[in-house]
Scaffold this motif. Structure first.
Motif, mmCIF file in Angstrom:
data_model
loop_
_atom_site.group_PDB
_atom_site.id
_atom_site.type_symbol
_atom_site.label_atom_id
_atom_site.label_comp_id
_atom_site.label_asym_id
_atom_site.label_seq_id
_atom_site.Cartn_x
_atom_site.Cartn_y
_atom_site.Cartn_z
ATOM 1 N N LYS A 20 -34.741 5.167 -64.195
ATOM 2 C CA LYS A 20 -35.561 5.989 -63.294
ATOM 3 C C LYS A 20 -36.887 5.301 -63.039
ATOM 4 O O LYS A 20 -37.462 4.680 -63.918
ATOM 5 N N GLU A 21 -37.381 5.444 -61.805
ATOM 6 C CA GLU A 21 -38.707 4.922 -61.476
ATOM 7 C C GLU A 21 -39.751 5.848 -62.098
ATOM 8 O O GLU A 21 -39.739 7.048 -61.852
ATOM 9 N N GLU A 22 -40.614 5.277 -62.932
ATOM 10 C CA GLU A 22 -41.634 6.063 -63.632
ATOM 11 C C GLU A 22 -42.999 5.381 -63.477
ATOM 12 O O GLU A 22 -43.098 4.163 -63.402
ATOM 13 N N SER A 23 -44.020 6.188 -63.472
ATOM 14 C CA SER A 23 -45.390 5.693 -63.425
ATOM 15 C C SER A 23 -45.886 5.503 -64.855
ATOM 16 O O SER A 23 -45.720 6.386 -65.696
ATOM 17 N N VAL A 24 -46.460 4.325 -65.140
ATOM 18 C CA VAL A 24 -47.030 4.043 -66.455
ATOM 19 C C VAL A 24 -48.431 3.453 -66.288
ATOM 20 O O VAL A 24 -48.710 2.763 -65.315
ATOM 21 N N MET A 25 -49.285 3.732 -67.244
ATOM 22 C CA MET A 25 -50.628 3.170 -67.261
ATOM 23 C C MET A 25 -50.552 1.769 -67.887
ATOM 24 O O MET A 25 -49.738 1.533 -68.777
ATOM 25 N N VAL A 26 -51.375 0.857 -67.423
ATOM 26 C CA VAL A 26 -51.475 -0.481 -68.000
ATOM 27 C C VAL A 26 -52.867 -0.607 -68.604
ATOM 28 O O VAL A 26 -53.864 -0.322 -67.932
ATOM 29 N N PHE A 27 -52.920 -0.999 -69.888
ATOM 30 C CA PHE A 27 -54.238 -1.161 -70.510
ATOM 31 C C PHE A 27 -54.295 -2.416 -71.366
ATOM 32 O O PHE A 27 -53.290 -2.892 -71.867
ATOM 33 N N SER A 28 -55.499 -2.944 -71.488
ATOM 34 C CA SER A 28 -55.761 -4.165 -72.242
ATOM 35 C C SER A 28 -56.273 -3.818 -73.633
ATOM 36 O O SER A 28 -57.125 -2.942 -73.791
ATOM 37 N N THR A 29 -55.736 -4.515 -74.640
ATOM 38 C CA THR A 29 -56.255 -4.376 -75.999
ATOM 39 C C THR A 29 -56.753 -5.720 -76.530
ATOM 40 O O THR A 29 -57.142 -5.830 -77.677
#
Length: 153
Positions: A20-29
């Motif tokens: 399924k197409e899903e929205s995800v957040m991208v974050f830097s650590t």
């Protein structure tokens, strides 16, 4: 698939998760998260080229469905520790909720005990360990393993 040429920390992208197409957040650590004084940057800072290259490789080459067996084994190991149920691959959509991709470029590679940390990972919640969540990690364009969320933080 179009290459992502610019993205800010905490922006969302759409990827395929379990079909399924899903929205995800991208974050830097990683190192980019900190300014020249070592303090956290304000939210929304731009991801650097190395982070974008890693993200583009990840999106183009990694399908979470290819790791269903490993994710199921991880969850069942957690359940076995508390004497609870066991799941199958068919249960994963209800078991695991991926809501982010964590990128750790230039961050810690190994801790004092030689534990290797991922460069990029699926990051989310799982029913088998609601307190610690799940992190499915990759380093050097290879699958690294599955641990709790703090593996990448």
């Amino acid at each position: 698939m179009e290459l992502i040429t610019s993205l800010n920390d905490n922006d969302e992208i759409t990827i395929n998760l379990f079909g399924k197409e899903e929205s995800v957040m991208v974050f830097s650590t990683g190192d980019n998260r900190y300014d020249e004084d070592g303090d956290d940057k304000e939210d929304g800072f731009p991801l650097n080229n190395e982070e974008l290259e890693c993200l583009n490789w990840f999106i183009a080459n990694i399908d979470i469905c290819d790791y269903k067996k490993e994710i199921t084994e991880y969850c069942n190991e957690r359940y076995a520790m508390i004497g609870d149920k066991q799941i199958t691959e068919a249960d994963l959509e209800d078991e695991v909720s991926i809501y982010a991709i964590a990128i750790n470029i230039g961050g810690v590679v190994q801790s004092y005990d030689g534990f290797v940390y991922p460069e990029i990972s699926f990051y989310g919640d799982c029913e088998c360990d609601p307190e610690h969540g799940i992190c499915i990690g990759f380093r050097d364009k290879k699958y690294l393993g599955i641990e709790s969320q703090d593996w990448t933080l």
